[in-house]
Design a protein around this motif. Structure first.
Motif, mmCIF file in Angstrom:
data_model
loop_
_atom_site.group_PDB
_atom_site.id
_atom_site.type_symbol
_atom_site.label_atom_id
_atom_site.label_comp_id
_atom_site.label_asym_id
_atom_site.label_seq_id
_atom_site.Cartn_x
_atom_site.Cartn_y
_atom_site.Cartn_z
ATOM 1 N N ARG A 89 -14.978 23.807 27.439
ATOM 2 C CA ARG A 89 -15.845 24.987 27.400
ATOM 3 C C ARG A 89 -16.903 24.875 26.313
ATOM 4 N NH1 ARG A 89 -11.090 29.078 26.731
ATOM 5 N NH2 ARG A 89 -10.420 27.259 25.537
ATOM 6 N N ASP A 90 -16.651 24.070 25.284
ATOM 7 C CA ASP A 90 -17.614 23.857 24.206
ATOM 8 C C ASP A 90 -18.504 22.641 24.452
ATOM 9 O OD1 ASP A 90 -16.665 26.025 22.703
ATOM 10 O OD2 ASP A 90 -15.158 24.781 21.719
ATOM 11 N N ALA A 91 -18.058 21.727 25.292
ATOM 12 C CA ALA A 91 -18.732 20.439 25.463
ATOM 13 C C ALA A 91 -20.184 20.573 25.913
ATOM 14 C CB ALA A 91 -17.959 19.556 26.436
ATOM 15 N N LEU A 92 -20.473 21.423 26.861
ATOM 16 C CA LEU A 92 -21.831 21.540 27.376
ATOM 17 C C LEU A 92 -22.796 21.980 26.278
ATOM 18 C CD1 LEU A 92 -23.721 21.252 29.732
ATOM 19 C CD2 LEU A 92 -23.158 23.589 30.406
ATOM 20 N N GLY A 93 -22.390 22.953 25.481
ATOM 21 C CA GLY A 93 -23.242 23.408 24.385
ATOM 22 C C GLY A 93 -23.507 22.312 23.367
ATOM 23 N N LEU A 94 -22.479 21.520 23.060
ATOM 24 C CA LEU A 94 -22.656 20.421 22.119
ATOM 25 C C LEU A 94 -23.564 19.346 22.712
ATOM 26 C CD1 LEU A 94 -19.019 20.110 20.715
ATOM 27 C CD2 LEU A 94 -20.997 21.138 19.602
ATOM 28 N N LEU A 95 -23.404 19.044 23.989
ATOM 29 C CA LEU A 95 -24.253 18.050 24.636
ATOM 30 C C LEU A 95 -25.711 18.482 24.656
ATOM 31 C CD1 LEU A 95 -21.903 17.060 27.566
ATOM 32 C CD2 LEU A 95 -22.706 15.530 25.758
ATOM 33 N N ARG A 96 -25.958 19.757 24.790
ATOM 34 C CA ARG A 96 -27.338 20.266 24.831
ATOM 35 C C ARG A 96 -28.078 20.093 23.509
ATOM 36 N NH1 ARG A 96 -26.318 25.726 28.383
ATOM 37 N NH2 ARG A 96 -26.371 24.685 30.404
ATOM 38 N N THR A 97 -27.359 19.858 22.416
ATOM 39 C CA THR A 97 -28.021 19.649 21.126
ATOM 40 C C THR A 97 -28.748 18.317 21.084
ATOM 41 O OG1 THR A 97 -26.143 18.543 20.045
ATOM 42 C CG2 THR A 97 -26.207 20.979 19.946
ATOM 43 N N GLY A 98 -28.382 17.385 21.963
ATOM 44 C CA GLY A 98 -28.981 16.065 21.964
ATOM 45 C C GLY A 98 -28.342 15.107 20.974
ATOM 46 N N SER A 99 -27.330 15.564 20.257
ATOM 47 C CA SER A 99 -26.655 14.736 19.252
ATOM 48 C C SER A 99 -25.353 14.131 19.750
ATOM 49 C CB SER A 99 -26.368 15.576 18.000
ATOM 50 O OG SER A 99 -27.575 15.979 17.409
#
Length: 77
Positions: A55-65
């Motif tokens: 559930r957190d992965a997509l938000g972290l991936l969107r950071t580009g980091s």
């Protein structure tokens, strides 16, 4: 008789409950809080990969980091 919608919903819930292994691409340590779960994740240059809640992965991936880490293939003889 029920339709396949209930099966699809159960499968989606099962997938979302599985952790996702992410690889940190940054040059410095980063402490991030997952927006969905509130979990704190600490990535360092020494420990770049970590399993995070799906559930957190997509938000972290969107950071580009981050990238999704791919498992190392196992050699068989």
């Amino acid at each position: 008789m029920s339709c396949c919608g209930s099966r699809r919903k159960a499968h989606k819930a099962w997938l979302q409950s599985r952790p996702v292994r992410l690889r940190y691409l940054g040059e410095q340590s980063a402490q991030l809080i997952g927006k969905a779960t509130g979990t704190t994740y600490l990535f360092t240059t020494a420990e770049r990969e970590m399993e995070v809640d799906a559930r957190d992965a997509l938000g972290l991936l969107r950071t580009g980091s981050f990238l999704v880490a791919t498992p190392t293939p196992v050699k068989t003889h």
